[in-house]
Motif scaffolding. Structure first.
Motif, PDB file in Angstrom:
ATOM      1  N   ALA A  17       0.842  -1.228  -0.018  1.00  7.81           N
ATOM      2  CA  ALA A  17      -0.021  -0.118   0.096  1.00  7.81           C
ATOM      3  C   ALA A  17       0.865   1.281  -0.086  1.00  7.81           C
ATOM      4  CB  ALA A  17      -1.013   0.154   1.159  1.00  7.81           C
ATOM      5  N   ALA A  76      -7.654  -4.882   8.121  1.00  9.29           N
ATOM      6  CA  ALA A  76      -8.549  -4.888   6.935  1.00  9.29           C
ATOM      7  C   ALA A  76      -8.909  -3.230   7.079  1.00  9.29           C
ATOM      8  CB  ALA A  76      -9.729  -5.678   7.323  1.00  9.29           C
ATOM      9  N   ASN A  79      -6.640  -1.054   5.491  1.00  8.52           N
ATOM     10  CA  ASN A  79      -6.449  -1.135   3.869  1.00  8.52           C
ATOM     11  C   ASN A  79      -7.526  -0.372   3.273  1.00  8.52           C
ATOM     12  OD1 ASN A  79      -4.301  -2.929   3.355  1.00  8.52           O
ATOM     13  ND2 ASN A  79      -5.414  -4.683   3.568  1.00  8.52           N
ATOM     14  N   ALA A  81      -9.183   2.227   4.794  1.00  7.99           N
ATOM     15  CA  ALA A  81      -8.632   3.642   4.944  1.00  7.99           C
ATOM     16  C   ALA A  81      -7.738   4.330   4.074  1.00  7.99           C
ATOM     17  CB  ALA A  81      -8.306   3.833   6.377  1.00  7.99           C
ATOM     18  N   LEU A  82      -6.852   3.275   3.618  1.00 12.52           N
ATOM     19  CA  LEU A  82      -5.647   3.591   2.868  1.00 12.52           C
ATOM     20  C   LEU A  82      -6.052   3.789   1.268  1.00 12.52           C
ATOM     21  CD1 LEU A  82      -2.880   1.305   3.898  1.00 12.52           C
ATOM     22  CD2 LEU A  82      -2.583   3.591   3.791  1.00 12.52           C
ATOM     23  N   ASP A  83      -6.967   2.839   1.069  1.00  7.14           N
ATOM     24  CA  ASP A  83      -7.599   3.137  -0.599  1.00  7.14           C
ATOM     25  C   ASP A  83      -8.273   4.480  -0.484  1.00  7.14           C
ATOM     26  OD1 ASP A  83      -6.683   0.783  -1.333  1.00  7.14           O
ATOM     27  OD2 ASP A  83      -8.941  -0.408  -0.774  1.00  7.14           O
ATOM     28  N   VAL A  85      -7.964   7.214   1.392  1.00  2.00           N
ATOM     29  CA  VAL A  85      -7.019   8.318   1.316  1.00  2.00           C
ATOM     30  C   VAL A  85      -6.295   8.606  -0.009  1.00  2.00           C
ATOM     31  CG1 VAL A  85      -4.815   9.249   2.222  1.00  2.00           C
ATOM     32  CG2 VAL A  85      -6.652   8.302   3.851  1.00  2.00           C
ATOM     33  N   LYS A 178     -12.369  -1.160  -8.194  1.00  2.00           N
ATOM     34  CA  LYS A 178     -11.997  -2.495  -7.874  1.00  2.00           C
ATOM     35  C   LYS A 178     -11.793  -2.393  -6.160  1.00  2.00           C
ATOM     36  CE  LYS A 178      -8.532  -3.714 -11.563  1.00  2.00           C
ATOM     37  NZ  LYS A 178      -7.147  -3.207 -11.834  1.00  2.00           N
ATOM     38  N   GLU A 179     -11.273  -1.161  -5.639  1.00  3.00           N
ATOM     39  CA  GLU A 179     -11.162  -0.985  -4.414  1.00  3.00           C
ATOM     40  C   GLU A 179     -12.465  -1.055  -3.480  1.00  3.00           C
ATOM     41  OE1 GLU A 179      -7.322   1.874  -4.634  1.00  3.00           O
ATOM     42  OE2 GLU A 179      -9.327   2.904  -4.129  1.00  3.00           O
ATOM     43  N   TYR A 182     -14.250  -4.261  -3.038  1.00  2.00           N
ATOM     44  CA  TYR A 182     -13.785  -5.286  -1.852  1.00  2.00           C
ATOM     45  C   TYR A 182     -14.436  -4.453  -0.433  1.00  2.00           C
ATOM     46  CZ  TYR A 182     -10.958  -7.230   1.646  1.00  2.00           C
ATOM     47  OH  TYR A 182     -10.492  -8.095   2.658  1.00  2.00           O
ATOM     48  N   HIS A 183     -14.385  -3.259  -0.417  1.00  2.00           N
ATOM     49  CA  HIS A 183     -14.893  -2.708   0.740  1.00  2.00           C
ATOM     50  C   HIS A 183     -16.332  -3.041   0.868  1.00  2.00           C
ATOM     51  CE1 HIS A 183     -12.136   1.187  -0.349  1.00  2.00           C
ATOM     52  NE2 HIS A 183     -11.467  -0.030  -0.105  1.00  2.00           N
ATOM     53  N   ASP A 185     -17.821  -5.829  -0.042  1.00  2.00           N
ATOM     54  CA  ASP A 185     -17.939  -7.253  -0.028  1.00  2.00           C
ATOM     55  C   ASP A 185     -17.441  -7.437   1.630  1.00  2.00           C
ATOM     56  OD1 ASP A 185     -17.210 -10.097  -0.751  1.00  2.00           O
ATOM     57  OD2 ASP A 185     -15.510  -9.765   0.259  1.00  2.00           O
ATOM     58  N   PHE A 186     -16.286  -6.758   2.002  1.00  2.00           N
ATOM     59  CA  PHE A 186     -15.886  -6.948   3.615  1.00  2.00           C
ATOM     60  C   PHE A 186     -17.104  -6.501   4.330  1.00  2.00           C
ATOM     61  CE2 PHE A 186     -14.050  -4.970   7.319  1.00  2.00           C
ATOM     62  CZ  PHE A 186     -13.455  -6.073   7.578  1.00  2.00           C
TER      63      PHE A 186
ATOM     64  N   ARG B  37     -10.729 -13.383   3.419  1.00  8.21           N
ATOM     65  CA  ARG B  37     -10.751 -11.901   3.382  1.00  8.21           C
ATOM     66  C   ARG B  37      -9.521 -11.523   4.029  1.00  8.21           C
ATOM     67  NH1 ARG B  37     -15.839 -13.580   2.595  1.00  8.21           N
ATOM     68  NH2 ARG B  37     -17.234 -12.254   1.111  1.00  8.21           N
ATOM     69  N   ASP B  41      -6.309  -9.708   3.018  1.00  6.41           N
ATOM     70  CA  ASP B  41      -5.788  -8.237   3.677  1.00  6.41           C
ATOM     71  C   ASP B  41      -4.297  -8.562   4.184  1.00  6.41           C
ATOM     72  OD1 ASP B  41      -7.827  -6.356   3.405  1.00  6.41           O
ATOM     73  OD2 ASP B  41      -9.100  -7.486   4.637  1.00  6.41           O
ATOM     74  N   ARG B  46      -3.716  -7.292  -0.780  1.00  9.11           N
ATOM     75  CA  ARG B  46      -4.734  -6.729  -1.753  1.00  9.11           C
ATOM     76  C   ARG B  46      -4.240  -6.822  -3.013  1.00  9.11           C
ATOM     77  NH1 ARG B  46      -7.734  -2.912  -0.343  1.00  9.11           N
ATOM     78  NH2 ARG B  46      -9.006  -3.256  -2.157  1.00  9.11           N
TER      79      ARG B  46
ATOM     80  N   GLN C  75      -0.051  -0.117  10.159  1.00 10.37           N
ATOM     81  CA  GLN C  75      -0.885  -1.398   9.759  1.00 10.37           C
ATOM     82  C   GLN C  75       0.350  -2.657   9.647  1.00 10.37           C
ATOM     83  OE1 GLN C  75      -1.540  -1.883   5.394  1.00 10.37           O
ATOM     84  NE2 GLN C  75      -3.670  -2.658   6.180  1.00 10.37           N
TER      85      GLN C  75
END
Lengths: 275, 95, 306
Positions: A17, A76, A79, A81-83, A85, A178-179, A182-183, A185-186, B37, B41, B46, C75
């Protein structure tokens, strides 16, 4: 010798990331010419709305770091949050490039890039995000509801943006799809788990959903998002809450002011600083 | 305090096409769906295009390293002690 | 000792002597097992508690790029803790047990994380000096005798080198900024230099476990050897940055005070971890209840389609 099993996993920095975050210019290599027939001011304003949503929710989710229910969930949520930002950086940079008049004035010689000037040197009144993303996190159930509703709406929107005339915005949206998939889905999986978990988790989920649902209209009417959310709620056996939107449409809650006071504190203390 | 620790899973990743899945580590998850999942992660951050297997650690039957070991005889090793991090032989790249 | 045990002990000793790895299902002396659990648990706890001092600055990171870098870094630390707890679990100690021992104070973590972070420069200094010291400690551990620990360390070391680089790069960028920023960097280095040197542990003469750990191949260099190597590596980096390193004189009374929980932030670090663990209990419980109710569903990939 021992590393051979990992050789293919750790390809290079960009694999992680932080790799992408390390670029100086988020829009490097993108064609920033605003196409004919598109009003640059309108385009910029639209990117600002999308960018502010991503920035504020990304910030909120980053508050979970070291506080999640277990280590796996900590990773998770970071991840996601990173997407967000990352999306915010791109969208704010796109907004600034399309309409430089949006960017707040900084002292002469300040090295602060345009996307950071927008993120760190605007006041709450100039932020264009939905109130949904600025509310405090609440518990894990409320966060799950918020990510579910937000990602579902945004995914539907980003899919439609894939034929937007602006190439830069189109590129940002294509990556975001794509991101966000996943969000969604999670959050969707956790929504079903918490609904069918214990009495306590069910109660918390329903309370969280009621809070989130009240702010949902600001994200706009979207039949595709409605349909998907309907299916998730069905799968979880949860009825859509009957709540009225709070009377703050168009404005912000005081939570945004608090959030920005913290987020902007270091940047504003050093308007000529280099980071 | 209620003790409801999630079961342990082993994670196997195919890092690129043409390679076998390789054991990369373990994690905890309440069920298979979330294990997958979590694996994405935690162990691939990812990245796209990889294939992941997750399997509950207690579903693995392991051989005993040493037949004389009283800890493992005479059960036939149905329940291995703790399965994480298998040794990957040095002379078999990407086993 | 029975004949079988003597045989097993000889086999263990031969494996160690050959520089080979001990694997989870191998026979091992109880003392070896205990030492590995203690060291790996302490290392795992350090990663998890270590999320806090830097994590406190994620919400205040002064640029979007720095926010992403810092969040990704913290992380990673959660990931490192996770890998290491898994290594411990191969010896029959569950993460939950370990977390409870951390919270009760029965197990320790690196005392460096009991120092507060007072400015954004501390994010850089922790990356450069604290992660730098950690790398010196950790690279040899990739060859530690306990297989699962060594393999976790390989992954961790690859990520740590990024951590150190991002820290150095932040400080270098700040040194090219304003006078105020340069002062922030120097002040931060002044505060963290001696605590970073103490991360290598007490002088060899006062480190009772070192010799046994080295014989077992769990530890591969003495504390003083690693400390000296770190000082030597760091001096030219400090010169390149343009900061002055304070002296190398260390106050070991302070070290022991901090190790024994007397650091400025010890109480708050544990309270933060306890709160997260307690607040998460209902989520972990709910997911367990859900999994027990749901039939085991076939997931993608359906079966192990190879």
């Amino acid at each position: 010798m021992d590393d051979n099993a990992y050789a293919g996993l750790l390809v290079d920095d960009a694999h992680w990331a932080f790799g992408e975050a390390a670029h100086d210019d988020p829009l490097a290599g993108m064609d920033l010419t605003v196409p004919d027939g598109i009003d640059p001011v309108e385009l910029a304003s639209y990117c600002l709305v999308l960018g502010d949503d991503a920035l504020v929710l990304g910030h909120r989710l980053s508050e979970w770091c070291s506080r999640a229910p277990d280590l796996e969930e900590d990773v998770a949520l970071a991840n996601i949050a990173l997407d967000l930002v990352g999306q915010a950086r791109l969208l704010l940079a796109r907004a600034a490039a399309a309409d430089p008049a949006l960017v707040p004035d900084l002292p002469e010689g300040s090295p602060v890039p345009a996307e950071d000037a927008l993120a760190f040197f605007r006041d709450a009144g100039d932020f264009r995000n939905a109130t949904l993303v600025e509310l405090p996190n609440g518990d894990f159930a409320e966060t799950v509801c918020r990510v579910l509703v937000f990602a579902t709406h945004r995914l539907a929107l980003f899919e439609r943006l894939s034929d937007h005339p602006d190439r830069a915005l189109r590129g940002i949206a294509a990556r975001g799809v794509k991101e966000l998939t996943y969000h969604r889905d999670f959050a969707g999986r956790w929504f079903v788990v918490l609904a069918g978990g214990t009495e306590e988790s069910r109660r918390r989920l329903e309370a969280g959903l009621a809070t989130v649902w009240a702010h949902r209209r600001e994200l706009g009417e979207d039949p595709q998002a409605e349909e998907v959310l309907g299916r998730v709620l069905d799968a979880a056996g949860v009825t859509a809450p009957d709540v009225r939107p709070p009377a703050i449409l168009g404005g912000h809650t005081p939570h945004l002011t608090d959030l920005l006071a913290e987020m902007q504190s270091v940047a504003r203390a050093h308007p000529r600083g280099r980071w | 305090m209620t003790r409801s620790e999630w079961p342990l899973y082993e994670v196997f990743v195919r890092s690129k096409r043409g390679l076998n899945h390789v054991h990369v580590g373990s994690l905890h998850a309440p069920d298979d769906a979330l294990a997958l999942r979590h694996a994405r992660d935690v162990y691939t951050r990812r990245s796209e295009g990889v294939s992941i297997w997750v399997v509950r650690s207690d579903a693995i039957t392991a051989s005993s390293p040493d037949e004389k070991d009283p800890l493992f005889a005479p059960s036939g090793d149905k329940v291995y002690r703790h399965p994480t991090f298998y040794d990957i032989p040095d002379d078999v790249p990407h086993m | 000792m029975t004949a079988v045990e003597a045989d097993l002990a000889a086999g263990f000793a031969a494996t160690i002597a050959a520089g080979d790895r001990i694997e989870p299902r191998d026979w091992m002396p109880e003392g070896y097992r205990r030492t590995v659990v203690r060291q790996v648990a302490q290392h795992a706890h350090s990663e998890i508690i270590g999320m806090q001092p830097e994590g406190a600055w994620i919400t205040r990171a002064p640029s979007l790029r720095r926010k992403a870098i810092l969040l990704a870094k913290v992380q990673d630390e959660a990931g490192h803790g996770l890998y290491l707890y898994s290594a411990c679990e191969t010896l029959g100690v569950s993460r939950q047990d370990l977390t409870e021992q951390l919270i009760s104070g029965a197990q320790k973590y690196s005392s460096i994380f009991n120092y507060p972070t007072l400015s954004y420069a501390d994010v850089g200094t922790i990356g450069w000096l604290v992660d730098g010291a950690a790398i010196c400690n950790q690279v040899p551990l990739c060859r530690t005798s306990y297989g699962p620990y060594g393999r976790a360390m390989i992954r961790i070391c690859k990520e740590e080198s990024f951590h150190q680089r991002q820290g150095f790069e932040l400080l270098a960028t700040m040194m090219r900024g304003t006078d105020e920023q340069r002062a922030m960097v120097q002040e931060s280095v002044d505060r963290f230099w001696r605590p970073a040197l103490m991360m290598f542990g007490p002088p060899d003469a006062d480190s009772p476990n070192t010799q046994q750990s080295m014989e077992w191949g769990i530890k591969r260099h003495t504390n003083d050897e690693l400390r000296a190597r770190f000082i030597e590596m760091t001096a030219p980096q400090a010169a390149a940055l343009g900061v002055t390193l304070p002296g190398n004189d260390l106050d070991w009374d302070e070290f022991w005070r901090v190790v024994k929980g007397g650091g400025p932030c010890a109480t708050e670090r544990i309270a933060h971890r306890k709160q997260a663990h307690d607040d998460g209990a209902w989520v972990r419980e709910a997911a367990t209840a859900f999994a027990a109710r749901e039939p085991r569903e076939p997931q993608e990939p359906r079966g192990a389609a190879r």
